[in-house]
Motif scaffolding. Structure first.
Motif, PDB file in Angstrom:
ATOM      1  N   PRO A   9       0.804  -1.219   0.000  1.00  0.00           N
ATOM      2  CA  PRO A   9       0.000   0.000   0.000  1.00  0.00           C
ATOM      3  C   PRO A   9       0.845   1.283   0.000  1.00  0.00           C
ATOM      4  CG  PRO A   9       0.030  -0.925   2.195  1.00  0.00           C
ATOM      5  CD  PRO A   9       0.792  -1.874   1.304  1.00  0.00           C
ATOM      6  N   VAL A  10       1.669   1.431  -1.011  1.00  0.00           N
ATOM      7  CA  VAL A  10       2.553   2.588  -1.170  1.00  0.00           C
ATOM      8  C   VAL A  10       2.451   3.002  -2.639  1.00  0.00           C
ATOM      9  CG1 VAL A  10       4.961   3.362  -1.041  1.00  0.00           C
ATOM     10  CG2 VAL A  10       4.089   1.782   0.661  1.00  0.00           C
ATOM     11  N   SER A  11       2.412   4.305  -2.901  1.00  0.00           N
ATOM     12  CA  SER A  11       2.227   4.780  -4.270  1.00  0.00           C
ATOM     13  C   SER A  11       3.359   4.316  -5.193  1.00  0.00           C
ATOM     14  CB  SER A  11       2.155   6.307  -4.292  1.00  0.00           C
ATOM     15  OG  SER A  11       3.437   6.863  -4.048  1.00  0.00           O
ATOM     16  N   TYR A  12       3.051   4.330  -6.477  1.00  0.00           N
ATOM     17  CA  TYR A  12       4.031   3.955  -7.502  1.00  0.00           C
ATOM     18  C   TYR A  12       5.294   4.808  -7.382  1.00  0.00           C
ATOM     19  CZ  TYR A  12       6.055   3.418 -12.169  1.00  0.00           C
ATOM     20  OH  TYR A  12       6.912   3.185 -13.210  1.00  0.00           O
ATOM     21  N   GLU A  13       5.133   6.123  -7.248  1.00  0.00           N
ATOM     22  CA  GLU A  13       6.276   7.034  -7.156  1.00  0.00           C
ATOM     23  C   GLU A  13       7.115   6.742  -5.921  1.00  0.00           C
ATOM     24  OE1 GLU A  13       3.117   7.969  -7.648  1.00  0.00           O
ATOM     25  OE2 GLU A  13       3.191   8.729  -9.703  1.00  0.00           O
ATOM     26  N   ARG A  14       6.439   6.519  -4.802  1.00  0.00           N
ATOM     27  CA  ARG A  14       7.146   6.242  -3.544  1.00  0.00           C
ATOM     28  C   ARG A  14       7.892   4.910  -3.646  1.00  0.00           C
ATOM     29  NH1 ARG A  14       9.722   8.254   0.304  1.00  0.00           N
ATOM     30  NH2 ARG A  14       9.545   7.187   2.252  1.00  0.00           N
ATOM     31  N   GLN A  15       7.260   3.899  -4.234  1.00  0.00           N
ATOM     32  CA  GLN A  15       7.931   2.616  -4.418  1.00  0.00           C
ATOM     33  C   GLN A  15       9.173   2.782  -5.277  1.00  0.00           C
ATOM     34  OE1 GLN A  15       5.757  -0.891  -5.471  1.00  0.00           O
ATOM     35  NE2 GLN A  15       3.997  -0.343  -4.207  1.00  0.00           N
ATOM     36  N   GLY A  16       9.088   3.599  -6.309  1.00  0.00           N
ATOM     37  CA  GLY A  16      10.257   3.861  -7.151  1.00  0.00           C
ATOM     38  C   GLY A  16      11.376   4.493  -6.357  1.00  0.00           C
ATOM     39  N   TYR A  17      11.039   5.471  -5.519  1.00  0.00           N
ATOM     40  CA  TYR A  17      12.036   6.131  -4.674  1.00  0.00           C
ATOM     41  C   TYR A  17      12.713   5.110  -3.754  1.00  0.00           C
ATOM     42  CZ  TYR A  17      14.034   8.892  -0.897  1.00  0.00           C
ATOM     43  OH  TYR A  17      14.886   9.405   0.039  1.00  0.00           O
ATOM     44  N   ILE A  18      11.908   4.294  -3.105  1.00  0.00           N
ATOM     45  CA  ILE A  18      12.443   3.301  -2.161  1.00  0.00           C
ATOM     46  C   ILE A  18      13.325   2.294  -2.897  1.00  0.00           C
ATOM     47  CG2 ILE A  18      11.789   1.391  -0.631  1.00  0.00           C
ATOM     48  CD1 ILE A  18       9.204   3.082  -0.008  1.00  0.00           C
ATOM     49  N   TYR A  19      12.861   1.823  -4.036  1.00  0.00           N
ATOM     50  CA  TYR A  19      13.620   0.842  -4.809  1.00  0.00           C
ATOM     51  C   TYR A  19      14.989   1.398  -5.196  1.00  0.00           C
ATOM     52  CZ  TYR A  19      15.033  -2.127  -8.709  1.00  0.00           C
ATOM     53  OH  TYR A  19      15.744  -2.949  -9.543  1.00  0.00           O
ATOM     54  N   PHE A  20      15.002   2.586  -5.782  1.00  0.00           N
ATOM     55  CA  PHE A  20      16.273   3.122  -6.267  1.00  0.00           C
ATOM     56  C   PHE A  20      17.175   3.598  -5.131  1.00  0.00           C
ATOM     57  CE2 PHE A  20      13.680   3.327 -10.159  1.00  0.00           C
ATOM     58  CZ  PHE A  20      14.493   2.536 -10.958  1.00  0.00           C
ATOM     59  N   LEU A  28      25.387   5.647  -0.679  1.00  0.00           N
ATOM     60  CA  LEU A  28      24.800   6.458   0.380  1.00  0.00           C
ATOM     61  C   LEU A  28      25.841   6.787   1.443  1.00  0.00           C
ATOM     62  CD1 LEU A  28      21.448   4.510   0.880  1.00  0.00           C
ATOM     63  CD2 LEU A  28      21.817   6.597  -0.446  1.00  0.00           C
ATOM     64  N   THR A  29      25.536   7.788   2.253  1.00  0.00           N
ATOM     65  CA  THR A  29      26.422   8.124   3.369  1.00  0.00           C
ATOM     66  C   THR A  29      26.375   6.993   4.395  1.00  0.00           C
ATOM     67  OG1 THR A  29      24.706   9.223   4.672  1.00  0.00           O
ATOM     68  CG2 THR A  29      25.927  10.592   3.067  1.00  0.00           C
ATOM     69  N   GLU A  30      27.328   6.981   5.279  1.00  0.00           N
ATOM     70  CA  GLU A  30      27.375   5.944   6.312  1.00  0.00           C
ATOM     71  C   GLU A  30      26.110   5.975   7.173  1.00  0.00           C
ATOM     72  OE1 GLU A  30      30.286   5.017  10.018  1.00  0.00           O
ATOM     73  OE2 GLU A  30      31.263   5.472   8.119  1.00  0.00           O
ATOM     74  N   GLU A  31      25.629   7.153   7.488  1.00  0.00           N
ATOM     75  CA  GLU A  31      24.416   7.281   8.299  1.00  0.00           C
ATOM     76  C   GLU A  31      23.197   6.725   7.550  1.00  0.00           C
ATOM     77  OE1 GLU A  31      21.465  10.694  10.133  1.00  0.00           O
ATOM     78  OE2 GLU A  31      23.507  11.253   9.593  1.00  0.00           O
ATOM     79  N   GLN A  32      23.090   7.010   6.262  1.00  0.00           N
ATOM     80  CA  GLN A  32      21.988   6.496   5.460  1.00  0.00           C
ATOM     81  C   GLN A  32      22.073   4.981   5.330  1.00  0.00           C
ATOM     82  OE1 GLN A  32      22.850   8.973   2.055  1.00  0.00           O
ATOM     83  NE2 GLN A  32      21.038  10.239   2.418  1.00  0.00           N
ATOM     84  N   GLN A  33      23.279   4.457   5.162  1.00  0.00           N
ATOM     85  CA  GLN A  33      23.461   3.004   5.096  1.00  0.00           C
ATOM     86  C   GLN A  33      23.020   2.351   6.399  1.00  0.00           C
ATOM     87  OE1 GLN A  33      27.577   2.321   4.094  1.00  0.00           O
ATOM     88  NE2 GLN A  33      27.224   2.676   1.909  1.00  0.00           N
ATOM     89  N   ARG A  34      23.367   2.975   7.505  1.00  0.00           N
ATOM     90  CA  ARG A  34      22.985   2.450   8.818  1.00  0.00           C
ATOM     91  C   ARG A  34      21.451   2.437   8.955  1.00  0.00           C
ATOM     92  NH1 ARG A  34      26.623   4.724  11.424  1.00  0.00           N
ATOM     93  NH2 ARG A  34      25.651   6.745  11.695  1.00  0.00           N
ATOM     94  N   LYS A  35      20.790   3.488   8.474  1.00  0.00           N
ATOM     95  CA  LYS A  35      19.327   3.534   8.535  1.00  0.00           C
ATOM     96  C   LYS A  35      18.709   2.383   7.749  1.00  0.00           C
ATOM     97  CE  LYS A  35      18.509   8.492   9.134  1.00  0.00           C
ATOM     98  NZ  LYS A  35      17.926   9.698   8.495  1.00  0.00           N
ATOM     99  N   LEU A  36      19.236   2.126   6.549  1.00  0.00           N
ATOM    100  CA  LEU A  36      18.688   1.038   5.731  1.00  0.00           C
ATOM    101  C   LEU A  36      18.936  -0.322   6.374  1.00  0.00           C
ATOM    102  CD1 LEU A  36      19.329   1.931   1.988  1.00  0.00           C
ATOM    103  CD2 LEU A  36      17.235   2.087   3.310  1.00  0.00           C
ATOM    104  N   LEU A  37      20.124  -0.522   6.908  1.00  0.00           N
ATOM    105  CA  LEU A  37      20.417  -1.795   7.568  1.00  0.00           C
ATOM    106  C   LEU A  37      19.513  -1.988   8.787  1.00  0.00           C
ATOM    107  CD1 LEU A  37      22.009  -4.384   7.779  1.00  0.00           C
ATOM    108  CD2 LEU A  37      23.787  -3.123   8.998  1.00  0.00           C
ATOM    109  N   ASN A  38      19.321  -0.931   9.576  1.00  0.00           N
ATOM    110  CA  ASN A  38      18.438  -1.026  10.739  1.00  0.00           C
ATOM    111  C   ASN A  38      17.001  -1.302  10.322  1.00  0.00           C
ATOM    112  OD1 ASN A  38      20.450  -0.678  12.647  1.00  0.00           O
ATOM    113  ND2 ASN A  38      20.202   1.538  12.721  1.00  0.00           N
ATOM    114  N   LEU A  39      16.575  -0.718   9.212  1.00  0.00           N
ATOM    115  CA  LEU A  39      15.232  -0.971   8.707  1.00  0.00           C
ATOM    116  C   LEU A  39      15.092  -2.437   8.302  1.00  0.00           C
ATOM    117  CD1 LEU A  39      12.470   0.210   8.000  1.00  0.00           C
ATOM    118  CD2 LEU A  39      13.400   0.806   5.763  1.00  0.00           C
TER     119      LEU A  39
END
Length: 90
Positions: A9-20, A28-39
């Motif tokens: 239940p996420v829009s097409y545009e949002r799914q594209g953003y998340i995918y890419f 990504l920066t180290e902080e962004q990488q950490r966020k994705l790994l934690n997610l």
């Protein structure tokens, strides 16, 4: 290759953003990488490695499931939680 997931239940545009954003993990920066790994840890639980591999590489679902010994439905549930929980902005 990006494909819209109707079961998420996420829009097409949002799914594209998340995918890419996920596929660009290594850029990504180290902080962004950490966020994705934690997610991935939060959404994948004991299967976080499979979820991480699936969302950050071009590995297909079948290959990831076989490699990590989990069912396709388990991976799909983790991916759905990942997309639903992805932060508005990294």
């Amino acid at each position: 290759m990006f494909r819209y997931k109707k079961s998420v239940p996420v829009s097409y545009e949002r799914q594209g953003y998340i995918y890419f954003a996920s596929r660009l993990y290594r850029e990504l920066t180290e902080e962004q990488q950490r966020k994705l790994l934690n997610l991935c840890l939060q959404c994948g639980g004991e299967h976080y490695r499979a979820l991480f591999e699936f969302v950050t590489t071009d590995a297909g679902a079948t290959a990831v499931c076989m490699k990590h010994f989990l069912s396709r439905s388990t991976l799909e549930r983790a991916v759905r939680r990942y997309y639903e929980s992805f932060p508005q902005k990294l």
